[in-house]
Design a protein around this motif. Structure first.
Motif, PDB file in Angstrom:
ATOM      1  N   ALA A 140      17.252  23.937  62.927  1.00  0.00           N
ATOM      2  CA  ALA A 140      16.094  23.446  62.188  1.00  0.00           C
ATOM      3  C   ALA A 140      15.847  21.988  62.564  1.00  0.00           C
ATOM      4  O   ALA A 140      14.716  21.554  62.681  1.00  0.00           O
ATOM      5  CB  ALA A 140      16.330  23.573  60.698  1.00  0.00           C
ATOM      6  N   GLY A 141      16.946  21.248  62.787  1.00  0.00           N
ATOM      7  CA  GLY A 141      16.799  19.848  63.169  1.00  0.00           C
ATOM      8  C   GLY A 141      16.061  19.707  64.489  1.00  0.00           C
ATOM      9  O   GLY A 141      15.099  18.964  64.590  1.00  0.00           O
ATOM     10  N   ALA A 142      16.500  20.496  65.476  1.00  0.00           N
ATOM     11  CA  ALA A 142      15.863  20.434  66.792  1.00  0.00           C
ATOM     12  C   ALA A 142      14.378  20.748  66.657  1.00  0.00           C
ATOM     13  O   ALA A 142      13.520  20.109  67.238  1.00  0.00           O
ATOM     14  CB  ALA A 142      16.516  21.437  67.726  1.00  0.00           C
ATOM     15  N   ASN A 143      14.145  21.738  65.813  1.00  0.00           N
ATOM     16  CA  ASN A 143      12.808  22.166  65.552  1.00  0.00           C
ATOM     17  C   ASN A 143      11.945  21.031  65.050  1.00  0.00           C
ATOM     18  O   ASN A 143      10.856  20.784  65.524  1.00  0.00           O
ATOM     19  CB  ASN A 143      12.905  23.183  64.422  1.00  0.00           C
ATOM     20  N   PRO A 300       7.694  27.695  58.753  1.00  0.00           N
ATOM     21  CA  PRO A 300       7.060  27.320  57.490  1.00  0.00           C
ATOM     22  C   PRO A 300       5.720  28.035  57.326  1.00  0.00           C
ATOM     23  O   PRO A 300       4.937  28.109  58.276  1.00  0.00           O
ATOM     24  CB  PRO A 300       6.850  25.806  57.636  1.00  0.00           C
ATOM     25  N   GLY A 301       5.488  28.588  56.148  1.00  0.00           N
ATOM     26  CA  GLY A 301       4.221  29.279  55.895  1.00  0.00           C
ATOM     27  C   GLY A 301       4.251  30.757  56.230  1.00  0.00           C
ATOM     28  O   GLY A 301       3.299  31.482  55.977  1.00  0.00           O
ATOM     29  N   LYS A 302       5.366  31.226  56.825  1.00  0.00           N
ATOM     30  CA  LYS A 302       5.482  32.656  57.109  1.00  0.00           C
ATOM     31  C   LYS A 302       6.675  33.200  56.319  1.00  0.00           C
ATOM     32  O   LYS A 302       7.468  32.441  55.806  1.00  0.00           O
ATOM     33  CB  LYS A 302       5.732  32.882  58.609  1.00  0.00           C
ATOM     34  N   ASP A 303       6.764  34.533  56.241  1.00  0.00           N
ATOM     35  CA  ASP A 303       7.975  35.098  55.639  1.00  0.00           C
ATOM     36  C   ASP A 303       8.407  36.325  56.437  1.00  0.00           C
ATOM     37  O   ASP A 303       7.716  36.737  57.370  1.00  0.00           O
ATOM     38  CB  ASP A 303       7.752  35.445  54.163  1.00  0.00           C
ATOM     39  N   ARG A 304       9.539  36.906  56.058  1.00  0.00           N
ATOM     40  CA  ARG A 304      10.071  38.029  56.833  1.00  0.00           C
ATOM     41  C   ARG A 304       9.087  39.185  56.883  1.00  0.00           C
ATOM     42  O   ARG A 304       8.947  39.862  57.880  1.00  0.00           O
ATOM     43  CB  ARG A 304      11.397  38.508  56.225  1.00  0.00           C
ATOM     44  N   CYS A 383       7.911  23.418  84.459  1.00  0.00           N
ATOM     45  CA  CYS A 383       6.447  23.477  84.503  1.00  0.00           C
ATOM     46  C   CYS A 383       5.843  23.878  83.166  1.00  0.00           C
ATOM     47  O   CYS A 383       4.785  23.405  82.799  1.00  0.00           O
ATOM     48  CB  CYS A 383       5.987  24.468  85.563  1.00  0.00           C
ATOM     49  N   HIS A 384       6.523  24.763  82.437  1.00  0.00           N
ATOM     50  CA  HIS A 384       5.908  25.299  81.220  1.00  0.00           C
ATOM     51  C   HIS A 384       6.383  24.609  79.954  1.00  0.00           C
ATOM     52  O   HIS A 384       5.944  24.959  78.868  1.00  0.00           O
ATOM     53  CB  HIS A 384       6.165  26.802  81.109  1.00  0.00           C
ATOM     54  N   GLY A 385       7.294  23.660  80.081  1.00  0.00           N
ATOM     55  CA  GLY A 385       7.773  22.974  78.886  1.00  0.00           C
ATOM     56  C   GLY A 385       8.721  23.849  78.097  1.00  0.00           C
ATOM     57  O   GLY A 385       9.149  24.910  78.559  1.00  0.00           O
ATOM     58  N   LYS A 386       9.062  23.405  76.893  1.00  0.00           N
ATOM     59  CA  LYS A 386      10.076  24.110  76.115  1.00  0.00           C
ATOM     60  C   LYS A 386       9.472  25.303  75.388  1.00  0.00           C
ATOM     61  O   LYS A 386       9.320  25.304  74.163  1.00  0.00           O
ATOM     62  CB  LYS A 386      10.711  23.148  75.125  1.00  0.00           C
ATOM     63  N   ILE A 387       9.144  26.319  76.181  1.00  0.00           N
ATOM     64  CA  ILE A 387       8.535  27.526  75.613  1.00  0.00           C
ATOM     65  C   ILE A 387       9.456  28.131  74.558  1.00  0.00           C
ATOM     66  O   ILE A 387       9.007  28.714  73.590  1.00  0.00           O
ATOM     67  CB  ILE A 387       8.284  28.559  76.741  1.00  0.00           C
ATOM     68  N   ASP A 388      10.784  27.960  74.748  1.00  0.00           N
ATOM     69  CA  ASP A 388      11.715  28.581  73.812  1.00  0.00           C
ATOM     70  C   ASP A 388      11.710  27.905  72.436  1.00  0.00           C
ATOM     71  O   ASP A 388      12.394  28.356  71.534  1.00  0.00           O
ATOM     72  CB  ASP A 388      13.136  28.630  74.398  1.00  0.00           C
ATOM     73  N   THR A 389      10.940  26.819  72.292  1.00  0.00           N
ATOM     74  CA  THR A 389      10.815  26.223  70.957  1.00  0.00           C
ATOM     75  C   THR A 389       9.417  26.445  70.380  1.00  0.00           C
ATOM     76  O   THR A 389       9.113  25.965  69.311  1.00  0.00           O
ATOM     77  CB  THR A 389      11.059  24.700  70.995  1.00  0.00           C
ATOM     78  N   MET A 390       8.583  27.186  71.121  1.00  0.00           N
ATOM     79  CA  MET A 390       7.200  27.354  70.662  1.00  0.00           C
ATOM     80  C   MET A 390       7.022  28.701  69.982  1.00  0.00           C
ATOM     81  O   MET A 390       7.359  29.733  70.537  1.00  0.00           O
ATOM     82  CB  MET A 390       6.234  27.304  71.853  1.00  0.00           C
ATOM     83  N   ASN A 391       6.467  28.694  68.783  1.00  0.00           N
ATOM     84  CA  ASN A 391       6.101  29.959  68.170  1.00  0.00           C
ATOM     85  C   ASN A 391       4.877  30.522  68.871  1.00  0.00           C
ATOM     86  O   ASN A 391       4.790  31.712  69.137  1.00  0.00           O
ATOM     87  CB  ASN A 391       5.837  29.764  66.682  1.00  0.00           C
TER      88      ASN A 391
END
Ligand code: HEC
Ligand code: HEC
Ligand code: HEC
Ligand code: HEC
Ligand code: HEC
Ligand code: HEC
Length: 456
Positions: A140-143, A300-304, A383-391
């Motif tokens: 969550a911190g990295a996020n 944030p703003g979403k749920d399971r 090239c694509h940046g940190k896609i693994d942190t993008m929703n």
């Protein structure tokens, strides 16, 4: 206090292991390291407590020992290269493969024996819950640092806009004052006499004060020019473009939380020009068995429930009937909105960069990173940046010609990879003569700035 408790727990575990004779054989690993490794390599297909794509792995060492009389040696062989083990005719390896409908598990030749011991220690003895909580809050911190960076950029932008607006408001206010002064000038009785002599008519007055108007017009013109220039510079540049998609598919959840390799889905990148968006078959390989979202991470703003509904949307598109566990045959392709799209006159080839250029692109990228620790799919991130942190996928660079050329000027060519060794053998010798032994040979030296290489 907490650390004392951890030691206390470890102590208890050690004592109980010493007491249970057979167990000590496999408890050599470090479960905490094992947890990291497990997360990085195995969670795409395994959990400890529940069958996903592969079987649940909690207590697997004990289970195989009691049910199959197999020891950790077997597990080492299986994890390193399950295919080789099957092909050697191993009975259980073939049995379990059949049982899982011949779903291939990945091979992990890169894991050392210690790594595997650590992983097995983790499956036998997962660290206490507080460690898991630590890991979660770390994520969550990295996020939030990424979010904060984005927010900062946005704040800066809005500050500039606000400053411009204040400047314009100030200008208008000043104009108003000037006009009031003019009006007053004409109204005061003492001046009206002067007026008749000095300011005989309106045009003369205008002449006297025209520099005010001209100044304002010039300023406004500058503003307008600046705006047009900015607008022109950004035509066709969509950095940050992030359209809504028909299924809310989160790269953060797939590539980030669950560490699924980019190329499992974008397998085209290695072999050719385009990376391709995965077909629904690829999704269903996993989602036949993952029908609900149970992950820890929630945006944030979403749920399971929201995420689970998205998986149901996937089922609707793929024509999967959950209750019957069968395909209905009624499919409806998902129309993903394309985000990256070069103009038709540009030739860009993924495999050239992901295969031939991989190592030097990674080196160049890591040199610029503060924290090169995250080693998965670094080449894509360059090239694509940190896609693994993008929703939601965003364009992380502006993908202009200047951007391509910049990298070609600064990134070295890897003259040692198999492809280039063969292909550039003569050229390499020539370049060495030309630039001197040991000099940096960057992509521009092999033609990376030639118009025809990138343009049809
Ligand atoms: C791409 C999916 C995938 C990944 C990643 C994966 N596995 Fe597997 N694993 C499977 C499947 C599927 C099986 C069932 C056997 C088969 O179909 O080959 C399996 C079986 C196993 C088994 C045998 C368990 C039993 O009950 O007999 C072990 C042990 C195992 N995996 C360990 C690991 C470890 C450790 C990792 C990470 C280093 C890992 N797996 C990563 C898919 C995967
Ligand atoms: C589980 C499958 C999966 C994995 C793993 C995955 N992707 Fe994707 N990717 C998709 C899907 C589906 C889309 C289309 C929907 C979207 O844009 O989010 C996509 C879209 C993209 C796009 C935008 C394509 C466009 O329209 O221009 C890029 C870039 C991308 N992925 C890069 C990556 C990178 C880099 C990784 C690894 C860090 C990765 N992907 C991992 C499935 C995956
Ligand atoms: C390698 C396995 C794998 C593949 C392939 C895969 N997924 Fe997933 N997917 C997962 C896992 C794991 C989760 C998280 C489940 C959990 O934590 O309970 C997930 C969650 C989801 C979710 C809910 C969270 C979110 O991202 O909104 C959706 C929707 C989803 N997947 C859609 C897709 C689509 C569409 C594809 C194909 C483009 C796809 N998945 C391919 C493993 C996979
Ligand atoms: C040298 C930069 C670079 C690298 C490295 C790179 N990409 Fe791309 N990627 C691009 C460009 C440029 C486009 C747009 C291509 C086009 O429109 O023709 C693109 C487009 C895409 C797309 C959209 C579909 C397509 O192929 O047009 C996906 C998905 C994608 N990349 C995934 C990946 C993945 C996964 C990796 C890592 C294995 C990767 N890329 C590595 C530059 C790169
Ligand atoms: C992150 C750095 C990077 C970026 C950004 C990049 N490239 Fe490259 N490119 C490379 C590297 C490294 C090579 C050399 C690969 C090799 O060894 O053959 C290369 C090679 C090429 C070649 C082959 C050159 C030759 O003479 O064989 C073409 C064509 C090319 N890139 C096109 C593009 C285009 C078009 C873009 C922008 C859309 C782009 N590249 C962006 C790093 C990059
Ligand atoms: C490394 C790859 C690369 C090389 C080399 C290259 N270009 Fe480009 N060029 C591009 C890309 C990518 C675009 C598209 C940029 C965009 O869409 O914003 C482009 C766009 C253009 C455009 C359209 C105007 C624009 O900026 O959108 C012109 C004209 C052009 N290039 C001319 C040339 C000429 C002339 C040369 C040789 C001196 C050259 N290019 C070399 C990658 C390259």
């Amino acid at each position: 206090m907490i650390s004392w408790r951890k030691h206390y727990k470890k102590g208890l575990i050690a004592i109980s292991l010493l007491l249970s004779t057979g167990a000590s054989v496999y408890a050599q690993g470090d479960p905490k390291k094992g947890q990291e490794l497990f997360k990085a390599n195995c969670t795409a297909c395994h959990t400890l407590d529940k069958q996903v794509i592969g079987p649940a792995l909690g207590g697997v060492v004990d289970r195989l020992k009691t049910e199959q009389n197999l020891d950790t040696d077997w597990l080492h062989k299986w994890i390193k290269d399950n295919k080789a083990l099957r092909e050697s005719g191993d009975k259980y390896a073939n049995e379990v493969f059949e049982k899982f409908n011949k779903t291939e598990m990945l091979a992990f030749p890169n894991l050392s024996d210690t790594d595997i011991d650590d992983i097995l220690a983790y499956t036998t003895d997962p660290p206490a819950e507080e460690v898991v909580a630590d890991a979660a809050s770390g994520d969550a911190g990295a996020n939030s640092t990424a979010a904060i960076e984005a927010q900062k950029a946005q704040e800066l932008n809005s500050k500039i806009v606000i400053a411009a607006l204040i400047a314009i408001a100030g200008l208008l206010f000043w104009l108003l004052l000037k006009i009031r002064q003019l009006v007053k000038l004409q109204q005061t009785p003492e001046l009206s006499e002067l007026n008749t002599t000095r300011v005989t008519n309106f045009s003369a007055m205008y002449e006297k004060y025209s520099y005010v108007g001209k100044g304002v017009v010039a300023l406004l013109a500058l503003f307008a020019l600046y705006g047009v220039w900015n607008w022109l510079m950004w035509v066709g540049v969509y950095k940050g473009y992030a359209p809504e998609q028909p299924i809310y598919f989160s790269h953060k959840i797939h590539a980030g939380e669950n560490k699924i390799d980019c190329q499992l889905c974008h397998s085209g990148a290695k072999y050719g020009k385009v990376s391709e968006i995965p077909s629904l078959n690829v999704c269903m390989n996993c989602h036949r068995s993952i029908s609900e979202y149970k992950g820890k991470y929630i945006e944030p703003g979403k749920d399971r429930e929201f995420y689970t509904n998205q998986i149901k949307t996937l089922y609707a598109h793929a024509g999967w009937d959950e209750s019957k566990q069968a395909y209905t045959g009624k499919t409806e392709p998902v129309e993903w909105t394309r985000i990256h799209n070069m103009p038709d006159f540009v030739y860009f080839n993924h495999s050239q960069h992901v295969v031939a250029g991989e190592q030097t692109i990674i080196n160049g990228f890591n040199a610029k990173q503060k924290d090169p620790a995250n080693k998965i799919d670094v080449v894509c991130k360059a090239c694509h940046g940190k896609i693994d942190t993008m929703n939601v996928v965003q364009m992380a660079n502006n993908f202009t010609m200047g951007w391509c050329i910049d990298c070609h000027r600064t990134t070295e060519v890897d003259m040692n990879n198999g492809y280039n060794k063969e292909y550039f053998k003569n050229l390499h010798d020539k370049l060495k003569k030309q630039y001197g032994e040991g000099s940096k040979i960057t992509v521009d030296a092999i033609g990376g700035l030639e118009c025809g290489k990138c343009h049809y």
